[in-house]
Write an enzyme that holds these catalytic residues in place. Structure first.
Site, PDB file in Angstrom:
ATOM      1  N   VAL A  61       0.803  -1.229   0.000  1.00 27.54           N
ATOM      2  CA  VAL A  61       0.000   0.000   0.000  1.00 27.54           C
ATOM      3  C   VAL A  61       0.833   1.275   0.000  1.00 27.54           C
ATOM      4  O   VAL A  61       0.293   2.363  -0.210  1.00 27.54           O
ATOM      5  CB  VAL A  61      -1.016   0.044   1.178  1.00 27.54           C
ATOM      6  CG1 VAL A  61      -2.037  -1.076   1.052  1.00 27.54           C
ATOM      7  CG2 VAL A  61      -0.304   0.034   2.520  1.00 27.54           C
ATOM      8  N   SER A 139      -7.369   3.262  14.839  1.00 25.76           N
ATOM      9  CA  SER A 139      -7.181   2.528  16.092  1.00 25.76           C
ATOM     10  C   SER A 139      -7.476   3.473  17.241  1.00 25.76           C
ATOM     11  O   SER A 139      -7.265   4.690  17.130  1.00 25.76           O
ATOM     12  CB  SER A 139      -5.731   2.038  16.226  1.00 25.76           C
ATOM     13  OG  SER A 139      -5.467   1.640  17.563  1.00 25.76           O
ATOM     14  N   TYR A 152       2.713   4.878  15.627  1.00 29.87           N
ATOM     15  CA  TYR A 152       1.398   4.267  15.361  1.00 29.87           C
ATOM     16  C   TYR A 152       0.250   5.207  15.783  1.00 29.87           C
ATOM     17  O   TYR A 152      -0.736   5.367  15.045  1.00 29.87           O
ATOM     18  CB  TYR A 152       1.341   2.938  16.103  1.00 29.87           C
ATOM     19  CG  TYR A 152       0.144   2.071  15.837  1.00 29.87           C
ATOM     20  CD1 TYR A 152       0.073   1.268  14.699  1.00 29.87           C
ATOM     21  CD2 TYR A 152      -0.909   2.000  16.749  1.00 29.87           C
ATOM     22  CE1 TYR A 152      -1.025   0.438  14.471  1.00 29.87           C
ATOM     23  CE2 TYR A 152      -2.004   1.175  16.534  1.00 29.87           C
ATOM     24  CZ  TYR A 152      -2.054   0.399  15.396  1.00 29.87           C
ATOM     25  OH  TYR A 152      -3.141  -0.427  15.180  1.00 29.87           O
ATOM     26  N   LYS A 156      -2.515   6.671  13.258  1.00 30.31           N
ATOM     27  CA  LYS A 156      -3.940   6.355  13.397  1.00 30.31           C
ATOM     28  C   LYS A 156      -4.781   7.613  13.628  1.00 30.31           C
ATOM     29  O   LYS A 156      -5.956   7.661  13.244  1.00 30.31           O
ATOM     30  CB  LYS A 156      -4.136   5.336  14.526  1.00 30.31           C
ATOM     31  CG  LYS A 156      -3.568   3.948  14.192  1.00 30.31           C
ATOM     32  CD  LYS A 156      -4.084   3.415  12.867  1.00 30.31           C
ATOM     33  CE  LYS A 156      -3.952   1.913  12.736  1.00 30.31           C
ATOM     34  NZ  LYS A 156      -4.424   1.435  11.417  1.00 30.31           N
TER      35      LYS A 156
HETATM   36  N1  NAD Z   1      -5.324  -6.140  16.332  1.00 29.83           N
HETATM   37  C1  NAD Z   1      -5.679  -5.054  17.008  1.00 29.83           C
HETATM   38  O1  NAD Z   1      -5.851  -5.076  18.230  1.00 29.83           O
HETATM   39  C2  NAD Z   1      -5.900  -3.768  16.271  1.00 29.83           C
HETATM   40  C3  NAD Z   1      -6.391  -2.688  17.018  1.00 29.83           C
HETATM   41  C4  NAD Z   1      -6.619  -1.482  16.368  1.00 29.83           C
HETATM   42  C5  NAD Z   1      -6.368  -1.353  15.019  1.00 29.83           C
HETATM   43  N2  NAD Z   1      -5.875  -2.408  14.334  1.00 29.83           N
HETATM   44  C6  NAD Z   1      -5.617  -2.199  12.905  1.00 29.83           C
HETATM   45  O2  NAD Z   1      -6.311  -3.167  12.150  1.00 29.83           O
HETATM   46  C7  NAD Z   1      -5.615  -3.395  10.930  1.00 29.83           C
HETATM   47  C8  NAD Z   1      -5.390  -4.903  10.762  1.00 29.83           C
HETATM   48  O3  NAD Z   1      -4.593  -5.355  11.839  1.00 29.83           O
HETATM   49  P1  NAD Z   1      -4.482  -6.893  12.266  1.00 29.83           P
HETATM   50  O4  NAD Z   1      -4.522  -6.934  13.737  1.00 29.83           O
HETATM   51  O5  NAD Z   1      -5.424  -7.716  11.467  1.00 29.83           O
HETATM   52  O6  NAD Z   1      -2.955  -7.161  11.830  1.00 29.83           O
HETATM   53  P2  NAD Z   1      -2.260  -8.404  11.106  1.00 29.83           P
HETATM   54  O7  NAD Z   1      -0.810  -8.194  11.338  1.00 29.83           O
HETATM   55  O8  NAD Z   1      -2.889  -9.691  11.521  1.00 29.83           O
HETATM   56  O9  NAD Z   1      -2.598  -8.161   9.559  1.00 29.83           O
HETATM   57  C9  NAD Z   1      -2.082  -7.057   8.855  1.00 29.83           C
HETATM   58  C10 NAD Z   1      -2.003  -7.427   7.377  1.00 29.83           C
HETATM   59  O10 NAD Z   1      -1.497  -6.282   6.687  1.00 29.83           O
HETATM   60  C11 NAD Z   1      -0.537  -6.714   5.748  1.00 29.83           C
HETATM   61  N3  NAD Z   1       0.396  -5.626   5.445  1.00 29.83           N
HETATM   62  C12 NAD Z   1       1.375  -5.109   6.218  1.00 29.83           C
HETATM   63  N4  NAD Z   1       2.028  -4.140   5.562  1.00 29.83           N
HETATM   64  C13 NAD Z   1       1.445  -4.024   4.352  1.00 29.83           C
HETATM   65  C14 NAD Z   1       1.670  -3.192   3.206  1.00 29.83           C
HETATM   66  N5  NAD Z   1       2.662  -2.288   3.184  1.00 29.83           N
HETATM   67  N6  NAD Z   1       0.855  -3.333   2.130  1.00 29.83           N
HETATM   68  C15 NAD Z   1      -0.129  -4.276   2.128  1.00 29.83           C
HETATM   69  N7  NAD Z   1      -0.366  -5.103   3.157  1.00 29.83           N
HETATM   70  C16 NAD Z   1       0.405  -4.968   4.255  1.00 29.83           C
HETATM   71  C17 NAD Z   1       0.141  -7.901   6.418  1.00 29.83           C
HETATM   72  O11 NAD Z   1       0.815  -8.726   5.463  1.00 29.83           O
HETATM   73  C18 NAD Z   1      -1.055  -8.591   7.072  1.00 29.83           C
HETATM   74  O12 NAD Z   1      -1.673  -9.519   6.208  1.00 29.83           O
HETATM   75  C19 NAD Z   1      -4.322  -2.582  11.016  1.00 29.83           C
HETATM   76  O13 NAD Z   1      -4.486  -1.359  10.339  1.00 29.83           O
HETATM   77  C20 NAD Z   1      -4.173  -2.354  12.497  1.00 29.83           C
HETATM   78  O14 NAD Z   1      -3.390  -1.231  12.772  1.00 29.83           O
HETATM   79  C21 NAD Z   1      -5.639  -3.601  14.919  1.00 29.83           C
END
Ligand code: NAD
Length: 244
Positions: A61, A139, A152, A156
């Site tokens: 991305v 987030s 981060y 966010k």
């Molecule tokens: N897990 C949590 O508690 C939480 C809380 C708040 C926000 N989020 C947000 O939710 C979203 C998903 O997080 P998650 O917990 O599923 O994480 P995850 O690590 O399980 O999945 C993230 C995915 O993004 C992909 N990715 C990373 N860099 C990339 C890039 N440059 N281009 C394309 N793909 C890329 C990874 O390969 C992975 O498949 C993120 O934006 C994260 O910041 C997560």
């Protein structure tokens, strides 16, 4: 009748975690999904597991060419893009004293530049059709700020500004832009956390448990569908009441 019957959705970072659950929820409601991820093997496998109406595509991305190619691929294969979910994300946690400029910039680039590119590319398709929904996965860290996450939390919070500014630019064209701020959700990203850090976060949650990816996906489904037809520029917290 599904909530997204006949709709085409592009979801970044959808090979696993929250993005994959969003894809699953959309497919269950009748959508065709294109999973963009830097990990193309995992994206292709996840798409195959979801069934026939899903495609895995390589997309970093942070690359304008790759984000444009992802959206173009959806249009070429399925005719349009109705829903864009900017979900791809990473963490590079450490206190500011130890954080490198490289790790600060990388996290901003993935979340902010990545979401801006996704919004720009999908918005260009949607504005022509006078319809569409863009969902940015921010987030709660962007609302309250977390120790060890100056990169981060900045990223966010910036996604909220991006959501509101692009919502204003696109509203009169029938395109809605909203954000979700998840709290502590059980995924690979949070399972990497130290147990004492996990426990201290858990103690702050009124509902006294972590959320499941599907509980974020259901809100992303609401924002993608006509159930939220009069909502744009909003930020929905999915946190079990934490930091309300
Ligand atoms: N897990 C949590 O508690 C939480 C809380 C708040 C926000 N989020 C947000 O939710 C979203 C998903 O997080 P998650 O917990 O599923 O994480 P995850 O690590 O399980 O999945 C993230 C995915 O993004 C992909 N990715 C990373 N860099 C990339 C890039 N440059 N281009 C394309 N793909 C890329 C990874 O390969 C992975 O498949 C993120 O934006 C994260 O910041 C997560």
């Amino acid at each position: 009748m599904g909530l997204l019957d006949g709709k085409v959705a592009v979801i970044t970072g959808a090979a696993q975690g929250i993005g994959l659950e969003i894809a699953r929820a959309y497919v269950a409601q009748g959508a065709t999904v294109v999973l963009g991820d830097v990990n193309v093997e995992a994206a292709e496998k996840s798409a195959a597991d979801l069934g026939g109406r899903a495609l895995g595509v390589r997309c970093d991305v942070t690359s304008e060419d790759e984000v444009n190619a992802l959206v173009t691929r959806a249009v070429d294969e399925y005719g349009t893009v109705d829903v864009m979910v900017n979900n791809a994300g990473i963490t590079r946690d450490s206190t500011m004293r130890k954080m490198t400029l490289e790790d600060f910039r990388l996290v901003l680039d993935v979340h902010v530049t990545g979401s801006w590119l996704g919004t720009k590319a999908a918005g260009a398709v949607m504005r022509e059709r006078k319809s569409g929904s863009i969902v940015n996965i921010s987030s709660i860290s962007g609302k309250v700020g977390n120790i060890g996450q100056t990169n981060y939390s900045s990223a966010k919070a910036a996604m909220v500004g991006l959501t509101k500014a692009s919502a204003k630019e696109l509203a009169y064209l029938g395109v809605r832009v909203n954000a979700i701020q998840p709290g502590l959700i059980r995924t690979a990203m949070t399972e990497a956390m130290r147990q004492d850090v996990w426990d201290s976060k858990l103690a702050e949650i009124p509902m006294a448990r972590a959320g499941e990816p599907a509980e974020v996906a259901n809100v992303a489904l609401f924002l993608a569908s006509d159930l939220s037809s009069y909502m744009t520029g909003t930020v929905l917290e999915v946190t079990g009441g934490r930091y309300m």
